[in-house]
Design a protein around this motif. Structure first.
Motif, PDB file in Angstrom:
ATOM      1  N   ILE A  96       0.835  -1.204   0.000  1.00 49.11           N
ATOM      2  CA  ILE A  96       0.000   0.000   0.000  1.00 49.11           C
ATOM      3  C   ILE A  96       0.866   1.248   0.000  1.00 49.11           C
ATOM      4  CG2 ILE A  96      -1.621   1.379   1.361  1.00 49.11           C
ATOM      5  CD1 ILE A  96      -2.913  -1.179   2.304  1.00 49.11           C
ATOM      6  N   ALA A  97       0.576   2.131  -0.945  1.00 51.58           N
ATOM      7  CA  ALA A  97       1.207   3.451  -0.995  1.00 51.58           C
ATOM      8  C   ALA A  97       0.124   4.497  -0.788  1.00 51.58           C
ATOM      9  CB  ALA A  97       1.879   3.662  -2.343  1.00 51.58           C
ATOM     10  N   THR A  98       0.420   5.500   0.019  1.00 49.26           N
ATOM     11  CA  THR A  98      -0.498   6.631   0.129  1.00 49.26           C
ATOM     12  C   THR A  98       0.327   7.909   0.191  1.00 49.26           C
ATOM     13  OG1 THR A  98      -2.515   7.453   1.185  1.00 49.26           O
ATOM     14  CG2 THR A  98      -0.759   6.678   2.653  1.00 49.26           C
ATOM     15  N   LYS A  99      -0.369   9.054   0.266  1.00 49.96           N
ATOM     16  CA  LYS A  99       0.306  10.347   0.170  1.00 49.96           C
ATOM     17  C   LYS A  99      -0.257  11.307   1.214  1.00 49.96           C
ATOM     18  CE  LYS A  99       0.053   9.690  -4.839  1.00 49.96           C
ATOM     19  NZ  LYS A  99      -1.236   8.971  -4.813  1.00 49.96           N
ATOM     20  N   TRP A 100       0.543  12.354   1.486  1.00 54.22           N
ATOM     21  CA  TRP A 100       0.088  13.368   2.426  1.00 54.22           C
ATOM     22  C   TRP A 100       0.538  14.746   1.950  1.00 54.22           C
ATOM     23  CZ3 TRP A 100       5.163  12.092   2.874  1.00 54.22           C
ATOM     24  CH2 TRP A 100       6.048  13.078   3.347  1.00 54.22           C
ATOM     25  N   GLY A 101      -0.047  15.779   2.545  1.00 57.48           N
ATOM     26  CA  GLY A 101       0.339  17.152   2.250  1.00 57.48           C
ATOM     27  C   GLY A 101      -0.851  18.037   1.952  1.00 57.48           C
ATOM     28  N   ASN A 102      -1.892  17.464   1.341  1.00 59.48           N
ATOM     29  CA  ASN A 102      -3.115  18.214   1.101  1.00 59.48           C
ATOM     30  C   ASN A 102      -4.032  18.085   2.310  1.00 59.48           C
ATOM     31  OD1 ASN A 102      -2.804  19.190  -1.718  1.00 59.48           O
ATOM     32  ND2 ASN A 102      -2.640  17.002  -2.149  1.00 59.48           N
ATOM     33  N   VAL A 103      -4.804  19.134   2.580  1.00 59.12           N
ATOM     34  CA  VAL A 103      -5.697  19.157   3.741  1.00 59.12           C
ATOM     35  C   VAL A 103      -7.138  19.186   3.242  1.00 59.12           C
ATOM     36  CG1 VAL A 103      -6.358  20.392   5.834  1.00 59.12           C
ATOM     37  CG2 VAL A 103      -3.969  20.419   5.061  1.00 59.12           C
ATOM     38  N   CYS A 104      -7.949  18.264   3.756  1.00 53.52           N
ATOM     39  CA  CYS A 104      -9.340  18.144   3.323  1.00 53.52           C
ATOM     40  C   CYS A 104     -10.286  18.165   4.511  1.00 53.52           C
ATOM     41  CB  CYS A 104      -9.558  16.843   2.546  1.00 53.52           C
ATOM     42  SG  CYS A 104      -8.735  16.793   0.941  1.00 53.52           S
ATOM     43  N   ASP A 105     -11.488  18.607   4.253  1.00 50.40           N
ATOM     44  CA  ASP A 105     -12.582  18.512   5.206  1.00 50.40           C
ATOM     45  C   ASP A 105     -13.384  17.266   4.821  1.00 50.40           C
ATOM     46  OD1 ASP A 105     -15.136  18.685   6.440  1.00 50.40           O
ATOM     47  OD2 ASP A 105     -14.945  20.854   6.637  1.00 50.40           O
ATOM     48  N   GLU A 106     -13.315  16.243   5.661  1.00 54.61           N
ATOM     49  CA  GLU A 106     -13.986  14.987   5.320  1.00 54.61           C
ATOM     50  C   GLU A 106     -15.504  15.133   5.318  1.00 54.61           C
ATOM     51  OE1 GLU A 106     -12.708  11.115   6.589  1.00 54.61           O
ATOM     52  OE2 GLU A 106     -10.876  11.933   7.484  1.00 54.61           O
ATOM     53  N   THR A 107     -16.020  16.049   6.103  1.00 56.97           N
ATOM     54  CA  THR A 107     -17.475  16.220   6.176  1.00 56.97           C
ATOM     55  C   THR A 107     -18.049  16.791   4.883  1.00 56.97           C
ATOM     56  OG1 THR A 107     -17.318  16.591   8.561  1.00 56.97           O
ATOM     57  CG2 THR A 107     -19.355  17.269   7.468  1.00 56.97           C
ATOM     58  N   THR A 108     -17.390  17.810   4.356  1.00 64.63           N
ATOM     59  CA  THR A 108     -17.879  18.446   3.123  1.00 64.63           C
ATOM     60  C   THR A 108     -17.178  17.910   1.879  1.00 64.63           C
ATOM     61  OG1 THR A 108     -16.250  20.244   3.295  1.00 64.63           O
ATOM     62  CG2 THR A 108     -18.374  20.554   4.393  1.00 64.63           C
ATOM     63  N   LYS A 109     -16.214  17.018   2.081  1.00 63.55           N
ATOM     64  CA  LYS A 109     -15.412  16.458   0.974  1.00 63.55           C
ATOM     65  C   LYS A 109     -14.804  17.573   0.130  1.00 63.55           C
ATOM     66  CE  LYS A 109     -17.663  11.955   0.715  1.00 63.55           C
ATOM     67  NZ  LYS A 109     -16.483  11.302   1.291  1.00 63.55           N
ATOM     68  N   THR A 110     -14.123  18.475   0.826  1.00 65.81           N
ATOM     69  CA  THR A 110     -13.538  19.642   0.179  1.00 65.81           C
ATOM     70  C   THR A 110     -12.047  19.753   0.488  1.00 65.81           C
ATOM     71  OG1 THR A 110     -15.637  20.836   0.340  1.00 65.81           O
ATOM     72  CG2 THR A 110     -13.661  22.162  -0.004  1.00 65.81           C
ATOM     73  N   LEU A 111     -11.270  20.005  -0.546  1.00 62.97           N
ATOM     74  CA  LEU A 111      -9.850  20.299  -0.377  1.00 62.97           C
ATOM     75  C   LEU A 111      -9.731  21.739   0.101  1.00 62.97           C
ATOM     76  CD1 LEU A 111      -6.807  19.562  -0.885  1.00 62.97           C
ATOM     77  CD2 LEU A 111      -7.121  20.542  -3.172  1.00 62.97           C
ATOM     78  N   THR A 112      -9.191  21.926   1.287  1.00 66.50           N
ATOM     79  CA  THR A 112      -9.169  23.266   1.880  1.00 66.50           C
ATOM     80  C   THR A 112      -7.801  23.928   1.833  1.00 66.50           C
ATOM     81  OG1 THR A 112      -8.802  22.303   4.073  1.00 66.50           O
ATOM     82  CG2 THR A 112     -11.094  22.735   3.416  1.00 66.50           C
ATOM     83  N   GLY A 113      -6.748  23.188   1.517  1.00 67.80           N
ATOM     84  CA  GLY A 113      -5.424  23.796   1.475  1.00 67.80           C
ATOM     85  C   GLY A 113      -4.336  22.745   1.497  1.00 67.80           C
ATOM     86  N   ALA A 114      -3.156  23.166   1.918  1.00 64.10           N
ATOM     87  CA  ALA A 114      -2.009  22.264   1.996  1.00 64.10           C
ATOM     88  C   ALA A 114      -1.229  22.578   3.262  1.00 64.10           C
ATOM     89  CB  ALA A 114      -1.115  22.425   0.771  1.00 64.10           C
ATOM     90  N   ASP A 115      -0.485  21.596   3.754  1.00 69.93           N
ATOM     91  CA  ASP A 115       0.312  21.787   4.968  1.00 69.93           C
ATOM     92  C   ASP A 115       1.589  20.970   4.827  1.00 69.93           C
ATOM     93  OD1 ASP A 115       1.392  21.904   7.539  1.00 69.93           O
ATOM     94  OD2 ASP A 115      -0.580  21.951   8.499  1.00 69.93           O
TER      95      ASP A 115
END
Length: 340
Positions: A96-115
């Motif tokens: 399994i490969a996954t990624k990080w760095g983008n910030v999302c709101d799981e409730t609204t399923k919205t990409l809100t920024g990056a960190d």
């Protein structure tokens, strides 16, 4: 024509990690379902059926696909949850490969920024482990393609800590910049770089870097977001994507060069696909299988990760393994046709 046996594909080792995978991986962006940016523009591939997604993943494993690439942003976490569910009880059979760095709101399923802070990386890893229902991630990838080099060096060193803690086995950067990829490659447990590469978008500098630094080349967009898939609505003669207005290709961002508004293939790119169609579909392959075969012929380090949303798509993509890579003469013919 070469015999089938002579074209059988060997597996791949992810760089210096010792982690072995099949020559084909599956990308799990599409199965994350619908999500969006803060302006409401779609970032997914339309609605999905989770039961079909789970069945497709399990069928892929049966057909020899062992590497699955996702991200915490895909579907605002939904893709990780679906993948974790699909491989529950079979975790030791898959990588399994996954990624990080983008910030999302799981409730609204919205990409809100990056960190890009180290503190966020640890929080993101903890959250991904929970969603995937696993105690470790095999390949952890920075998802911010243009992160500043100084900060990236910090994150690379943090990934080494994650390896020592047993939370990940190896790491990589998802970027199309060879200099950034080389920076991550200085880490002892950097195993790969994920980058765009396909028949229409070669990446010779990145492939050379992978050979020089002993990295796996994980290929995103191997089917040019469906243009090389030849499926209904996305082929060169398609009227638009089948996912409607909630498909990212219907409202394409600037980097998505192959589609125009409404998901209609750009004529210039559609014509290029037509120019090489006969070569790619030779020996009985479908167009998608030929596009994957091209990548395998480009380098023994490539691991293409085509997307999927159905069992049928999983079976077609996995079917490319039986045909193996294109021959050198076919590679040259494609180069000549695209240069004309």
């Amino acid at each position: 024509m070469d015999s089938m046996e002579s074209r059988t594909l060997a597996g791949r080792t992810l760089g210096r990690s010792g982690i072995t995978v099949g020559a084909l991986g599956f990308g799990c962006w599409a199965i994350g379902g619908e999500w969006q940016d803060t302006a409401g523009r779609p970032l997914g591939w339309g609605a999905v059926d989770d039961e079909e997604s789970v069945a497709a993943i399990r069928r892929a494993v049966e057909l020899g696909v062992t590497f699955f690439d996702t991200a915490d942003a895909y579907g605002a976490g939904h893709s990780e949850r679906v993948l974790g569910r699909a491989v529950r009880g079979r975790r030791d059979e898959v990588v399994i490969a996954t990624k990080w760095g983008n910030v999302c709101d799981e409730t609204t399923k919205t990409l809100t920024g990056a960190d890009d802070t180290p503190a966020y990386a640890r929080r993101a890893l903890t959250a991904s482990l929970r969603r995937l229902d696993t105690d470790h991630i095999d390949l952890y990838q920075l998802h911010l393609s243009d992160a500043a080099p100084d900060r990236a060096a910090e994150l690379r060193d943090l990934c080494e800590e994650f390896v020592r803690e047993g939370l990940i086995r190896a790491y990589a950067w998802s970027t199309d910049d060879p200099e950034r990829a080389a920076l991550f490659a200085q880490g002892a447990h950097c195993a790969a770089v994920q980058h765009a590469c396909n028949v229409l978008q070669d990446a010779p500098e990145m492939l050379a870097l992978c050979a020089e630094r002993d990295l796996a080349s994980v290929n995103r967009s191997p089917l040019a977001m469906g243009l090389l898939g030849g499926r209904s609505g996305t082929g060169s003669g398609g009227r638009g994507v089948t996912g409607g207005g909630r498909d990212i290709r219907a409202v394409p961002p600037a980097w998505l060069r192959w589609f125009g508004e409404g998901g209609v293939p750009v004529p210039e790119w559609a014509a290029r696909v037509e120019s090489v169609r006969d070569v790619l579909t030779s020996d009985g392959r479908t167009l998608a299988q030929g596009a994957l075969a091209w990548l395998w012929a480009r380098s023994p380090r490539t691991v293409p990760i085509p997307g999927f949303r159905s069992v049928a798509q999983a079976e077609e993509n996995a079917g490319a393994l039986a045909y193996g890579p294109l021959r050198e003469g076919q590679l040259k013919e494609i180069r000549d046709l695209l240069a004309a």
